[in-house]
Design an enzyme around this catalytic site. Structure first.
Site, PDB file in Angstrom:
ATOM      1  N   GLU A 242       0.607  -1.109   0.375  1.00 48.03           N
ATOM      2  CA  GLU A 242      -0.008   0.053   0.131  1.00 48.03           C
ATOM      3  C   GLU A 242       1.017   1.385  -0.179  1.00 48.03           C
ATOM      4  O   GLU A 242       1.446   1.544   1.247  1.00 48.03           O
ATOM      5  CB  GLU A 242      -0.654  -0.022   1.302  1.00 48.03           C
ATOM      6  CG  GLU A 242      -1.743  -1.037   1.193  1.00 48.03           C
ATOM      7  CD  GLU A 242      -2.794  -0.593   0.784  1.00 48.03           C
ATOM      8  OE1 GLU A 242      -3.326   0.190  -0.067  1.00 48.03           O
ATOM      9  OE2 GLU A 242      -3.948  -1.748   0.173  1.00 48.03           O
ATOM     10  N   CYS A 276      -2.850   9.275   2.976  1.00 48.65           N
ATOM     11  CA  CYS A 276      -2.487   8.936   1.887  1.00 48.65           C
ATOM     12  C   CYS A 276      -2.910   9.218   0.443  1.00 48.65           C
ATOM     13  O   CYS A 276      -2.424   9.155  -0.674  1.00 48.65           O
ATOM     14  CB  CYS A 276      -2.194   6.759   1.612  1.00 48.65           C
ATOM     15  SG  CYS A 276      -3.693   6.227   2.516  1.00 48.65           S
TER      16      CYS A 276
HETATM   17  P1  NAD Z   1       8.362   4.906   4.591  1.00 49.76           P
HETATM   18  O1  NAD Z   1       8.837   3.337   3.270  1.00 49.76           O
HETATM   19  O2  NAD Z   1       9.550   5.205   5.223  1.00 49.76           O
HETATM   20  O3  NAD Z   1       8.196   3.502   6.149  1.00 49.76           O
HETATM   21  C1  NAD Z   1       7.452   2.298   6.149  1.00 49.76           C
HETATM   22  C2  NAD Z   1       7.418   1.521   6.681  1.00 49.76           C
HETATM   23  O4  NAD Z   1       8.815   0.453   6.227  1.00 49.76           O
HETATM   24  C3  NAD Z   1       8.493   1.839   8.337  1.00 49.76           C
HETATM   25  O5  NAD Z   1       8.077   0.715   9.261  1.00 49.76           O
HETATM   26  C4  NAD Z   1       9.809   1.808   8.089  1.00 49.76           C
HETATM   27  O6  NAD Z   1      10.697   1.100   8.913  1.00 49.76           O
HETATM   28  C5  NAD Z   1      10.203   0.801   7.565  1.00 49.76           C
HETATM   29  N1  NAD Z   1      11.384   0.257   6.108  1.00 49.76           N
HETATM   30  C6  NAD Z   1      11.958   1.469   5.922  1.00 49.76           C
HETATM   31  N2  NAD Z   1      13.250   0.650   5.266  1.00 49.76           N
HETATM   32  C7  NAD Z   1      12.629  -0.507   4.891  1.00 49.76           C
HETATM   33  C8  NAD Z   1      13.213  -1.916   4.120  1.00 49.76           C
HETATM   34  N3  NAD Z   1      14.322  -1.260   3.646  1.00 49.76           N
HETATM   35  N4  NAD Z   1      12.602  -2.574   3.827  1.00 49.76           N
HETATM   36  C9  NAD Z   1      11.125  -2.856   4.739  1.00 49.76           C
HETATM   37  N5  NAD Z   1      11.099  -2.085   5.984  1.00 49.76           N
HETATM   38  C10 NAD Z   1      11.515  -0.804   5.594  1.00 49.76           C
HETATM   39  O7  NAD Z   1       7.250   5.451   4.651  1.00 49.76           O
HETATM   40  P2  NAD Z   1       6.326   6.609   5.527  1.00 49.76           P
HETATM   41  O8  NAD Z   1       7.165   7.870   5.663  1.00 49.76           O
HETATM   42  O9  NAD Z   1       6.450   5.937   7.340  1.00 49.76           O
HETATM   43  O10 NAD Z   1       4.732   6.747   5.379  1.00 49.76           O
HETATM   44  C11 NAD Z   1       4.507   7.481   4.607  1.00 49.76           C
HETATM   45  C12 NAD Z   1       3.819   7.241   3.034  1.00 49.76           C
HETATM   46  O11 NAD Z   1       3.541   6.122   3.071  1.00 49.76           O
HETATM   47  C13 NAD Z   1       3.543   7.941   2.240  1.00 49.76           C
HETATM   48  O12 NAD Z   1       3.571   8.174   1.062  1.00 49.76           O
HETATM   49  C14 NAD Z   1       1.840   7.756   2.051  1.00 49.76           C
HETATM   50  O13 NAD Z   1       1.299   7.947   1.383  1.00 49.76           O
HETATM   51  C15 NAD Z   1       2.156   6.222   2.275  1.00 49.76           C
HETATM   52  N6  NAD Z   1       1.124   5.284   2.635  1.00 49.76           N
HETATM   53  C16 NAD Z   1      -0.060   4.966   2.417  1.00 49.76           C
HETATM   54  C17 NAD Z   1      -1.134   4.208   1.992  1.00 49.76           C
HETATM   55  C18 NAD Z   1      -1.394   3.097   1.397  1.00 49.76           C
HETATM   56  O14 NAD Z   1      -3.227   2.467   2.089  1.00 49.76           O
HETATM   57  N7  NAD Z   1      -1.839   3.849  -0.001  1.00 49.76           N
HETATM   58  C19 NAD Z   1      -1.655   4.491   3.779  1.00 49.76           C
HETATM   59  C20 NAD Z   1      -0.398   5.573   4.793  1.00 49.76           C
HETATM   60  C21 NAD Z   1       0.153   5.611   4.380  1.00 49.76           C
END
Ligand code: NAD
Length: 474
Positions: A242, A276
Protein backbone atom coordinates in the site's frame (compact mmCIF):
# COMPACT_ATOMS: atom_id res chain seq x y z
CA UNK A 1 3.00 10.90 31.93
CA UNK A 2 5.79 8.33 32.55
CA UNK A 3 5.34 5.14 30.59
CA UNK A 4 7.23 1.94 29.85
CA UNK A 5 7.19 0.23 26.45
CA UNK A 6 8.15 -3.30 25.48
CA UNK A 7 8.47 -5.56 22.49
CA UNK A 8 5.93 -8.35 22.85
CA UNK A 9 7.27 -11.82 22.06
CA UNK A 10 5.27 -14.97 22.79
CA UNK A 11 2.97 -12.84 24.99
CA UNK A 12 5.92 -11.75 27.16
CA UNK A 13 7.24 -8.24 27.74
CA UNK A 14 10.77 -7.84 26.42
CA UNK A 15 12.93 -4.74 27.01
CA UNK A 16 16.20 -4.01 25.25
CA UNK A 17 19.52 -2.44 26.15
CA UNK A 18 19.24 -0.43 22.98
CA UNK A 19 16.49 2.22 23.05
CA UNK A 20 15.48 5.33 21.14
CA UNK A 21 13.11 8.19 21.82
CA UNK A 22 10.61 9.95 19.56
CA UNK A 23 10.32 13.75 19.39
CA UNK A 24 6.85 15.16 20.16
CA UNK A 25 6.03 17.01 16.91
CA UNK A 26 4.00 19.71 18.75
CA UNK A 27 6.62 20.68 21.31
CA UNK A 28 9.88 18.98 20.28
CA UNK A 29 10.06 17.34 23.72
CA UNK A 30 11.72 13.95 23.78
CA UNK A 31 9.22 11.23 24.67
CA UNK A 32 9.77 7.87 26.39
CA UNK A 33 12.63 5.38 25.79
CA UNK A 34 11.50 2.68 23.39
CA UNK A 35 13.26 -0.71 23.16
CA UNK A 36 14.79 -1.59 19.80
CA UNK A 37 14.37 -5.28 19.00
CA UNK A 38 17.57 -7.24 18.47
CA UNK A 39 18.20 -9.92 15.84
CA UNK A 40 17.67 -12.57 18.50
CA UNK A 41 14.35 -10.97 19.57
CA UNK A 42 13.29 -11.26 15.94
CA UNK A 43 14.34 -14.92 15.73
CA UNK A 44 12.44 -15.65 18.96
CA UNK A 45 9.31 -13.98 17.59
CA UNK A 46 9.48 -15.96 14.34
CA UNK A 47 9.93 -19.21 16.27
CA UNK A 48 7.00 -18.39 18.59
CA UNK A 49 4.79 -17.57 15.60
CA UNK A 50 5.74 -20.80 13.78
CA UNK A 51 4.84 -22.83 16.87
CA UNK A 52 1.58 -20.95 17.45
CA UNK A 53 0.54 -21.34 13.81
CA UNK A 54 0.26 -25.13 14.21
CA UNK A 55 -2.81 -24.80 16.40
CA UNK A 56 -4.03 -21.28 15.56
CA UNK A 57 -4.38 -22.16 11.88
CA UNK A 58 -6.72 -25.01 12.87
CA UNK A 59 -9.17 -22.84 14.81
CA UNK A 60 -12.57 -22.10 13.30
CA UNK A 61 -13.54 -18.75 11.83
CA UNK A 62 -16.14 -18.38 14.60
CA UNK A 63 -13.50 -18.90 17.31
CA UNK A 64 -11.21 -16.32 15.77
CA UNK A 65 -14.02 -13.83 15.27
CA UNK A 66 -15.05 -14.15 18.93
CA UNK A 67 -11.49 -13.14 19.87
CA UNK A 68 -11.66 -10.11 17.56
CA UNK A 69 -14.67 -8.91 19.56
CA UNK A 70 -12.49 -9.18 22.68
CA UNK A 71 -9.76 -7.25 20.89
CA UNK A 72 -12.25 -4.49 20.04
CA UNK A 73 -13.49 -4.39 23.65
CA UNK A 74 -9.91 -4.16 24.87
CA UNK A 75 -9.10 -1.21 22.60
CA UNK A 76 -12.32 0.47 23.78
CA UNK A 77 -11.48 -0.15 27.44
CA UNK A 78 -8.01 1.36 27.04
CA UNK A 79 -9.05 3.94 24.44
CA UNK A 80 -8.12 7.02 26.47
CA UNK A 81 -4.65 5.70 27.29
CA UNK A 82 -3.97 4.67 23.68
CA UNK A 83 -5.24 8.00 22.33
CA UNK A 84 -3.10 9.96 24.81
CA UNK A 85 0.06 8.11 23.77
CA UNK A 86 -0.79 8.37 20.08
CA UNK A 87 -1.45 12.11 20.40
CA UNK A 88 2.01 12.68 21.86
CA UNK A 89 3.94 10.66 19.28
CA UNK A 90 2.05 11.96 16.21
CA UNK A 91 1.28 15.51 17.38
CA UNK A 92 -2.40 14.85 16.71
CA UNK A 93 -5.10 16.69 18.65
CA UNK A 94 -7.22 14.63 21.04
CA UNK A 95 -10.00 14.55 18.47
CA UNK A 96 -7.70 13.17 15.74
CA UNK A 97 -6.06 10.63 18.06
CA UNK A 98 -9.50 9.38 19.08
CA UNK A 99 -10.37 8.83 15.43
CA UNK A 100 -7.37 6.48 15.15
CA UNK A 101 -8.53 4.55 18.22
CA UNK A 102 -12.20 4.37 17.27
CA UNK A 103 -11.38 3.22 13.75
CA UNK A 104 -9.24 0.40 15.20
CA UNK A 105 -12.27 -0.70 17.26
CA UNK A 106 -14.55 -0.51 14.21
CA UNK A 107 -12.10 -2.50 12.02
CA UNK A 108 -11.86 -5.26 14.63
CA UNK A 109 -15.65 -5.44 14.89
CA UNK A 110 -16.06 -5.41 11.11
CA UNK A 111 -13.84 -8.48 10.71
CA UNK A 112 -15.54 -10.14 13.69
CA UNK A 113 -18.58 -10.24 11.37
CA UNK A 114 -16.89 -10.70 8.01
CA UNK A 115 -14.47 -13.48 7.16
CA UNK A 116 -13.74 -15.82 4.28
CA UNK A 117 -15.91 -18.87 3.80
CA UNK A 118 -15.87 -21.73 1.31
CA UNK A 119 -17.56 -21.23 -2.04
CA UNK A 120 -18.66 -23.49 -4.86
CA UNK A 121 -16.69 -22.61 -7.97
CA UNK A 122 -18.23 -25.20 -10.29
CA UNK A 123 -21.04 -27.74 -10.17
CA UNK A 124 -22.54 -30.05 -12.80
CA UNK A 125 -23.96 -33.59 -12.88
CA UNK A 126 -20.50 -35.15 -12.54
CA UNK A 127 -18.42 -32.86 -10.38
CA UNK A 128 -18.34 -30.18 -7.76
CA UNK A 129 -15.45 -27.82 -6.99
CA UNK A 130 -15.26 -26.08 -3.63
CA UNK A 131 -12.76 -23.31 -2.99
CA UNK A 132 -11.53 -22.97 0.57
CA UNK A 133 -9.27 -20.21 1.87
CA UNK A 134 -6.43 -21.37 4.09
CA UNK A 135 -3.96 -19.24 6.07
CA UNK A 136 -0.51 -18.50 4.67
CA UNK A 137 1.57 -18.70 7.88
CA UNK A 138 3.26 -15.79 9.63
CA UNK A 139 2.56 -12.30 8.32
CA UNK A 140 5.08 -9.48 8.72
CA UNK A 141 3.15 -6.20 9.06
CA UNK A 142 5.39 -3.23 8.24
CA UNK A 143 3.68 0.06 9.04
CA UNK A 144 4.03 3.84 8.45
CA UNK A 145 3.60 6.73 10.88
CA UNK A 146 0.57 8.71 9.72
CA UNK A 147 -2.22 6.59 11.29
CA UNK A 148 -0.31 4.21 13.58
CA UNK A 149 -3.24 2.27 15.03
CA UNK A 150 -5.54 2.17 12.00
CA UNK A 151 -2.82 1.06 9.61
CA UNK A 152 -1.30 -1.59 11.87
CA UNK A 153 -4.62 -2.87 13.21
CA UNK A 154 -6.02 -3.47 9.72
CA UNK A 155 -3.08 -5.81 9.11
CA UNK A 156 -3.55 -7.43 12.53
CA UNK A 157 -7.26 -8.17 12.16
CA UNK A 158 -6.93 -9.24 8.50
CA UNK A 159 -4.14 -11.66 9.46
CA UNK A 160 -5.90 -13.06 12.50
CA UNK A 161 -9.38 -13.56 11.07
CA UNK A 162 -7.86 -15.60 8.24
CA UNK A 163 -5.92 -17.83 10.68
CA UNK A 164 -2.43 -16.37 10.26
CA UNK A 165 -0.01 -15.29 12.98
CA UNK A 166 1.32 -11.74 12.73
CA UNK A 167 4.46 -9.88 13.76
CA UNK A 168 3.92 -6.12 13.65
CA UNK A 169 6.67 -3.58 13.05
CA UNK A 170 5.46 -0.02 13.66
CA UNK A 171 7.27 2.97 12.20
CA UNK A 172 10.14 4.06 14.47
CA UNK A 173 8.58 7.57 14.29
CA UNK A 174 5.40 6.29 16.00
CA UNK A 175 6.04 3.05 17.89
CA UNK A 176 4.34 3.76 21.22
CA UNK A 177 0.59 3.32 20.66
CA UNK A 178 1.12 0.16 18.61
CA UNK A 179 3.42 -1.41 21.23
CA UNK A 180 0.93 -0.48 23.97
CA UNK A 181 -2.05 -1.81 21.96
CA UNK A 182 -0.39 -5.21 21.58
CA UNK A 183 0.90 -5.23 25.16
CA UNK A 184 -2.64 -4.59 26.41
CA UNK A 185 -4.01 -7.33 24.15
CA UNK A 186 -1.84 -10.01 25.80
CA UNK A 187 -3.91 -12.99 26.87
CA UNK A 188 -6.60 -12.56 24.22
CA UNK A 189 -4.88 -14.74 21.59
CA UNK A 190 -2.64 -17.76 22.19
CA UNK A 191 1.04 -16.78 22.76
CA UNK A 192 2.93 -16.18 19.51
CA UNK A 193 -0.18 -15.32 17.46
CA UNK A 194 0.08 -11.52 17.83
CA UNK A 195 3.55 -10.04 18.44
CA UNK A 196 5.23 -6.67 17.97
CA UNK A 197 8.84 -5.58 17.50
CA UNK A 198 10.12 -2.02 17.38
CA UNK A 199 12.83 -1.24 14.87
CA UNK A 200 13.69 0.63 11.71
CA UNK A 201 14.65 -0.19 8.13
CA UNK A 202 17.05 -2.93 9.19
CA UNK A 203 14.34 -4.89 11.00
CA UNK A 204 11.92 -4.33 8.11
CA UNK A 205 14.49 -5.67 5.66
CA UNK A 206 15.14 -8.70 7.90
CA UNK A 207 11.40 -9.45 7.94
CA UNK A 208 11.31 -9.35 4.13
CA UNK A 209 14.13 -11.84 3.74
CA UNK A 210 13.40 -14.30 6.60
CA UNK A 211 12.09 -17.67 5.36
CA UNK A 212 9.94 -18.00 8.50
CA UNK A 213 7.79 -15.05 7.43
CA UNK A 214 5.40 -16.04 4.67
CA UNK A 215 3.72 -12.80 3.72
CA UNK A 216 4.61 -9.13 4.02
CA UNK A 217 1.88 -6.56 4.25
CA UNK A 218 3.63 -3.22 3.80
CA UNK A 219 2.31 0.34 3.93
CA UNK A 220 4.70 3.18 3.20
CA UNK A 221 6.57 5.03 0.50
CA UNK A 222 6.80 3.75 -3.06
CA UNK A 223 10.61 3.71 -2.99
CA UNK A 224 10.59 1.50 0.13
CA UNK A 225 7.86 -0.69 -1.35
CA UNK A 226 10.11 -1.48 -4.31
CA UNK A 227 12.88 -2.59 -1.94
CA UNK A 228 10.38 -4.72 0.00
CA UNK A 229 9.17 -6.45 -3.14
CA UNK A 230 12.71 -7.14 -4.35
CA UNK A 231 13.70 -8.59 -0.96
CA UNK A 232 10.55 -10.74 -0.77
CA UNK A 233 11.24 -12.24 -4.20
CA UNK A 234 14.12 -14.28 -2.79
CA UNK A 235 11.79 -16.39 -0.65
CA UNK A 236 8.75 -15.95 -2.94
CA UNK A 237 6.81 -14.32 -0.11
CA UNK A 238 3.31 -13.14 -0.79
CA UNK A 239 3.40 -9.34 -0.81
CA UNK A 240 0.83 -6.61 -0.45
CA UNK A 241 2.08 -3.06 -0.95
CA UNK A 242 0.00 0.00 0.00
CA UNK A 243 2.07 2.91 -1.29
CA UNK A 244 2.11 6.66 -1.90
CA UNK A 245 -0.72 8.51 -3.61
CA UNK A 246 -0.98 11.79 -5.46
CA UNK A 247 -4.76 12.02 -5.67
CA UNK A 248 -6.34 14.29 -8.24
CA UNK A 249 -9.63 15.98 -7.39
CA UNK A 250 -11.64 17.19 -10.38
CA UNK A 251 -14.24 19.90 -9.81
CA UNK A 252 -16.78 20.04 -12.66
CA UNK A 253 -18.40 23.37 -13.62
CA UNK A 254 -21.73 22.49 -12.00
CA UNK A 255 -20.29 21.42 -8.62
CA UNK A 256 -22.20 22.57 -5.54
CA UNK A 257 -19.53 24.79 -4.01
CA UNK A 258 -21.34 25.07 -0.66
CA UNK A 259 -20.63 21.37 -0.20
CA UNK A 260 -17.52 20.90 -2.36
CA UNK A 261 -15.37 23.61 -0.75
CA UNK A 262 -15.53 22.28 2.85
CA UNK A 263 -15.15 18.73 1.58
CA UNK A 264 -12.06 19.55 -0.50
CA UNK A 265 -10.54 21.60 2.33
CA UNK A 266 -10.90 18.50 4.50
CA UNK A 267 -9.56 16.29 1.70
CA UNK A 268 -6.41 18.41 1.51
CA UNK A 269 -5.80 19.51 5.09
CA UNK A 270 -7.25 16.82 7.40
CA UNK A 271 -4.31 15.65 9.54
CA UNK A 272 -2.27 18.41 7.84
CA UNK A 273 -2.44 16.54 4.52
CA UNK A 274 -0.67 13.47 5.95
CA UNK A 275 -3.17 11.01 4.54
CA UNK A 276 -2.27 8.54 1.79
CA UNK A 277 -5.52 9.43 0.02
CA UNK A 278 -5.50 13.14 0.78
CA UNK A 279 -6.65 15.30 -2.14
CA UNK A 280 -3.22 16.33 -3.38
CA UNK A 281 -3.95 18.12 -6.69
CA UNK A 282 -7.18 20.09 -7.21
CA UNK A 283 -8.30 20.66 -10.82
CA UNK A 284 -11.09 23.25 -10.98
CA UNK A 285 -13.06 24.16 -14.10
CA UNK A 286 -12.05 27.64 -15.35
CA UNK A 287 -15.69 28.82 -15.23
CA UNK A 288 -15.69 28.62 -11.41
CA UNK A 289 -11.94 28.79 -10.67
CA UNK A 290 -11.82 32.28 -9.10
CA UNK A 291 -14.87 31.78 -6.93
CA UNK A 292 -13.70 28.33 -5.82
CA UNK A 293 -10.23 29.61 -4.92
CA UNK A 294 -11.56 32.53 -2.91
CA UNK A 295 -13.95 30.30 -0.99
CA UNK A 296 -11.35 27.59 -0.36
CA UNK A 297 -8.84 30.11 0.99
CA UNK A 298 -11.52 31.53 3.33
CA UNK A 299 -12.51 28.04 4.53
CA UNK A 300 -8.91 27.01 5.20
CA UNK A 301 -8.00 30.27 6.94
CA UNK A 302 -11.03 29.89 9.22
CA UNK A 303 -10.88 26.19 10.03
CA UNK A 304 -7.35 24.86 9.55
CA UNK A 305 -5.05 26.89 11.74
CA UNK A 306 -2.10 26.13 13.98
CA UNK A 307 -3.46 25.28 17.45
CA UNK A 308 -0.62 24.45 19.78
CA UNK A 309 -3.02 23.17 22.43
CA UNK A 310 -3.88 19.60 21.42
CA UNK A 311 -7.13 19.63 23.38
CA UNK A 312 -8.61 22.26 21.01
CA UNK A 313 -10.90 20.31 18.65
CA UNK A 314 -8.97 20.60 15.41
CA UNK A 315 -8.23 18.20 12.58
CA UNK A 316 -5.14 20.22 11.64
CA UNK A 317 -1.80 19.57 13.33
CA UNK A 318 1.95 19.64 12.90
CA UNK A 319 3.94 17.54 10.47
CA UNK A 320 4.68 14.24 12.21
CA UNK A 321 8.47 14.27 12.16
CA UNK A 322 11.50 16.37 11.31
CA UNK A 323 12.33 14.38 8.18
CA UNK A 324 8.89 14.93 6.64
CA UNK A 325 8.87 18.55 7.88
CA UNK A 326 12.03 19.23 5.88
CA UNK A 327 10.55 17.54 2.77
CA UNK A 328 7.36 19.64 2.84
CA UNK A 329 9.33 22.82 3.62
CA UNK A 330 11.47 22.02 0.58
CA UNK A 331 8.37 21.79 -1.63
CA UNK A 332 7.05 25.14 -0.35
CA UNK A 333 10.46 26.75 -0.85
CA UNK A 334 10.54 25.38 -4.41
CA UNK A 335 7.17 27.07 -5.04
CA UNK A 336 8.55 30.37 -3.72
CA UNK A 337 11.75 30.11 -5.76
CA UNK A 338 9.68 29.59 -8.90
CA UNK A 339 7.51 32.61 -8.06
CA UNK A 340 4.25 30.65 -7.78
CA UNK A 341 1.18 32.44 -6.43
CA UNK A 342 0.86 31.43 -2.76
CA UNK A 343 -2.66 32.51 -1.78
CA UNK A 344 -2.49 31.62 1.89
CA UNK A 345 0.12 30.21 4.26
CA UNK A 346 3.62 29.58 3.04
CA UNK A 347 5.38 30.32 6.31
CA UNK A 348 7.75 27.52 7.08
CA UNK A 349 9.39 28.41 10.38
CA UNK A 350 8.31 29.52 13.83
CA UNK A 351 4.63 29.44 12.99
CA UNK A 352 3.74 28.33 16.50
CA UNK A 353 3.86 30.95 19.25
CA UNK A 354 6.30 28.79 21.20
CA UNK A 355 8.63 28.67 18.21
CA UNK A 356 8.69 24.90 18.76
CA UNK A 357 7.30 21.97 16.84
CA UNK A 358 7.11 20.87 13.22
CA UNK A 359 4.37 23.33 12.29
CA UNK A 360 3.65 24.57 8.79
CA UNK A 361 0.79 26.87 7.92
CA UNK A 362 -1.90 25.40 5.67
CA UNK A 363 -0.71 26.61 2.28
CA UNK A 364 -2.63 27.03 -0.98
CA UNK A 365 -0.76 27.58 -4.24
CA UNK A 366 -2.71 28.87 -7.25
CA UNK A 367 -1.78 27.61 -10.72
CA UNK A 368 1.70 26.18 -10.09
CA UNK A 369 3.37 24.73 -13.18
CA UNK A 370 2.03 21.29 -14.03
CA UNK A 371 5.57 19.89 -14.11
CA UNK A 372 6.52 21.28 -10.67
CA UNK A 373 7.48 19.19 -7.67
CA UNK A 374 4.26 20.18 -5.89
CA UNK A 375 2.09 18.73 -8.66
CA UNK A 376 4.09 15.74 -9.80
CA UNK A 377 5.26 14.32 -6.44
CA UNK A 378 3.35 13.43 -3.28
CA UNK A 379 3.65 16.36 -0.82
CA UNK A 380 2.25 14.46 2.21
CA UNK A 381 1.83 17.71 4.13
CA UNK A 382 -0.26 20.90 4.32
CA UNK A 383 0.39 22.45 0.90
CA UNK A 384 -2.16 22.15 -1.88
CA UNK A 385 -1.97 23.12 -5.58
CA UNK A 386 -5.11 24.48 -7.28
CA UNK A 387 -5.02 24.12 -11.05
CA UNK A 388 -7.48 25.13 -13.78
CA UNK A 389 -8.98 23.14 -16.64
CA UNK A 390 -11.45 23.67 -19.48
CA UNK A 391 -11.18 20.54 -21.64
CA UNK A 392 -12.18 17.18 -20.15
CA UNK A 393 -9.71 15.07 -22.11
CA UNK A 394 -6.94 17.41 -21.06
CA UNK A 395 -7.78 17.29 -17.34
CA UNK A 396 -8.17 13.51 -17.37
CA UNK A 397 -4.75 13.22 -19.03
CA UNK A 398 -3.19 15.51 -16.39
CA UNK A 399 -4.98 13.71 -13.53
CA UNK A 400 -3.77 10.28 -14.65
CA UNK A 401 -0.11 10.23 -13.62
CA UNK A 402 2.30 7.52 -14.67
CA UNK A 403 3.80 7.26 -11.15
CA UNK A 404 0.68 7.13 -8.93
CA UNK A 405 -2.88 5.82 -8.89
CA UNK A 406 -4.12 5.48 -5.33
CA UNK A 407 -7.28 7.60 -5.06
CA UNK A 408 -9.12 10.44 -6.77
CA UNK A 409 -12.31 12.45 -6.35
CA UNK A 410 -14.86 14.13 -8.61
CA UNK A 411 -17.38 16.85 -7.67
CA UNK A 412 -20.54 17.56 -9.69
CA UNK A 413 -24.28 18.03 -9.06
CA UNK A 414 -24.86 15.56 -11.91
CA UNK A 415 -24.02 12.11 -10.54
CA UNK A 416 -24.04 10.47 -13.97
CA UNK A 417 -21.56 13.02 -15.26
CA UNK A 418 -19.37 12.59 -12.18
CA UNK A 419 -19.49 8.80 -12.58
CA UNK A 420 -18.54 9.06 -16.24
CA UNK A 421 -15.44 11.12 -15.35
CA UNK A 422 -14.66 8.87 -12.33
CA UNK A 423 -14.55 5.85 -14.63
CA UNK A 424 -11.89 7.58 -16.73
CA UNK A 425 -9.55 8.09 -13.75
CA UNK A 426 -6.74 5.61 -13.25
CA UNK A 427 -6.93 5.11 -9.48
CA UNK A 428 -7.79 2.26 -7.13
CA UNK A 429 -10.62 4.24 -5.48
CA UNK A 430 -12.58 7.26 -6.70
CA UNK A 431 -14.90 9.20 -4.39
CA UNK A 432 -17.80 11.22 -5.77
CA UNK A 433 -18.84 14.41 -3.97
CA UNK A 434 -16.82 13.46 -0.91
CA UNK A 435 -13.21 13.61 0.16
CA UNK A 436 -11.27 10.38 0.16
CA UNK A 437 -12.21 8.24 3.17
CA UNK A 438 -11.68 4.47 2.88
CA UNK A 439 -14.51 2.13 3.91
CA UNK A 440 -13.68 -1.16 5.69
CA UNK A 441 -16.00 -3.11 3.40
CA UNK A 442 -14.46 -1.70 0.22
CA UNK A 443 -11.30 -3.06 -1.37
CA UNK A 444 -8.54 -0.47 -1.01
CA UNK A 445 -5.62 -0.67 -3.40
CA UNK A 446 -3.30 1.48 -5.42
CA UNK A 447 -2.68 0.95 -9.10
CA UNK A 448 0.57 1.78 -10.95
CA UNK A 449 3.25 2.92 -8.45
CA UNK A 450 0.71 3.29 -5.65
CA UNK A 451 0.60 -0.36 -4.77
CA UNK A 452 0.55 -4.04 -5.44
CA UNK A 453 -2.60 -5.86 -4.37
CA UNK A 454 -4.73 -4.32 -1.64
CA UNK A 455 -6.45 -4.66 1.70
CA UNK A 456 -9.94 -4.37 3.21
CA UNK A 457 -13.23 -5.95 2.34
CA UNK A 458 -13.52 -9.56 1.18
CA UNK A 459 -11.07 -9.07 -1.68
CA UNK A 460 -8.51 -7.67 0.76
CA UNK A 461 -8.84 -10.72 3.00
CA UNK A 462 -8.13 -13.00 0.05
CA UNK A 463 -4.59 -11.61 0.01
CA UNK A 464 -4.09 -13.12 3.49
CA UNK A 465 -5.01 -16.63 2.32
CA UNK A 466 -4.16 -19.32 -0.17
CA UNK A 467 -7.21 -20.46 -2.09
CA UNK A 468 -7.28 -24.24 -2.34
CA UNK A 469 -9.78 -26.08 -4.54
CA UNK A 470 -11.36 -29.41 -3.57
CA UNK A 471 -12.56 -31.32 -6.66
CA UNK A 472 -15.32 -33.86 -5.95
CA UNK A 473 -16.58 -36.47 -8.39
CA UNK A 474 -20.27 -37.26 -8.01
P1 NAD B 1 8.45 4.50 4.73
O1 NAD B 1 8.45 3.74 3.46
O2 NAD B 1 9.56 5.43 5.02
O3 NAD B 1 8.38 3.51 5.98
C1 NAD B 1 7.35 2.56 6.14
C2 NAD B 1 7.85 1.40 6.98
O4 NAD B 1 8.86 0.69 6.26
C3 NAD B 1 8.50 1.81 8.30
O5 NAD B 1 8.08 0.91 9.30
C4 NAD B 1 9.99 1.68 8.01
O6 NAD B 1 10.76 1.44 9.18
C5 NAD B 1 10.00 0.47 7.10
N1 NAD B 1 11.17 0.32 6.22
C6 NAD B 1 12.04 1.28 5.83
N2 NAD B 1 12.96 0.74 4.98
C7 NAD B 1 12.64 -0.56 4.83
C8 NAD B 1 13.20 -1.63 4.08
N3 NAD B 1 14.27 -1.47 3.31
N4 NAD B 1 12.60 -2.84 4.14
C9 NAD B 1 11.49 -3.02 4.90
N5 NAD B 1 10.93 -2.05 5.66
C10 NAD B 1 11.50 -0.84 5.62
O7 NAD B 1 7.04 5.26 4.77
P2 NAD B 1 6.55 6.36 5.82
O8 NAD B 1 7.28 7.64 5.58
O9 NAD B 1 6.53 5.76 7.18
O10 NAD B 1 5.03 6.55 5.39
C11 NAD B 1 4.54 7.57 4.57
C12 NAD B 1 4.22 7.03 3.20
O11 NAD B 1 3.26 5.97 3.32
C13 NAD B 1 3.56 8.05 2.28
O12 NAD B 1 4.11 7.94 1.00
C14 NAD B 1 2.09 7.62 2.25
O13 NAD B 1 1.37 7.98 1.08
C15 NAD B 1 2.22 6.14 2.37
N6 NAD B 1 0.98 5.58 2.88
C16 NAD B 1 0.26 4.78 2.06
C17 NAD B 1 -0.94 4.25 2.51
C18 NAD B 1 -1.77 3.35 1.63
O14 NAD B 1 -2.66 2.69 2.16
N7 NAD B 1 -1.54 3.30 0.34
C19 NAD B 1 -1.40 4.54 3.81
C20 NAD B 1 -0.62 5.36 4.61
C21 NAD B 1 0.57 5.88 4.15
Amino acid sequence: MQLQFYNIINDELRGSEDTHTVTDPRTEEELWPCPIATASDFEDAVAAASKAFLTWSQTSLAERQALLVKLADNIKEHGDELAAVLARETGKSTILANIDVQAAVAQSLYYSQNGLSDEIQHEDDHSRVIATHIPIGTVGAICPWNFPLILSNIKIVSSLVTGNCVIVKPSPFTPYAVLKHIELARGIFPPGVLQVLNGGAELGAAMCSHPGIHKISFTGQTSTGKKVMAACAKTLKKVTLELAGNDACIVLPDADLDKAVPSIASGGFFNAGQVCVASKRIYVHEGIYDEFLERLVREVEEKYQVQEDGTVPSVFGPVDNKLQFEIVKGIIEDCKRRGFDIRTGGKTVDVAESGKGFWLEPTIVSRPEEGSLLVQEEQFGPVLPILGWSDEDDVVRRANLANAGLGASVYSRDLKEAERVARRLEAGSVWINQSERPNFAAYFSGIKDSGFGGEMGRQGLLSYAYTKCLHFTK
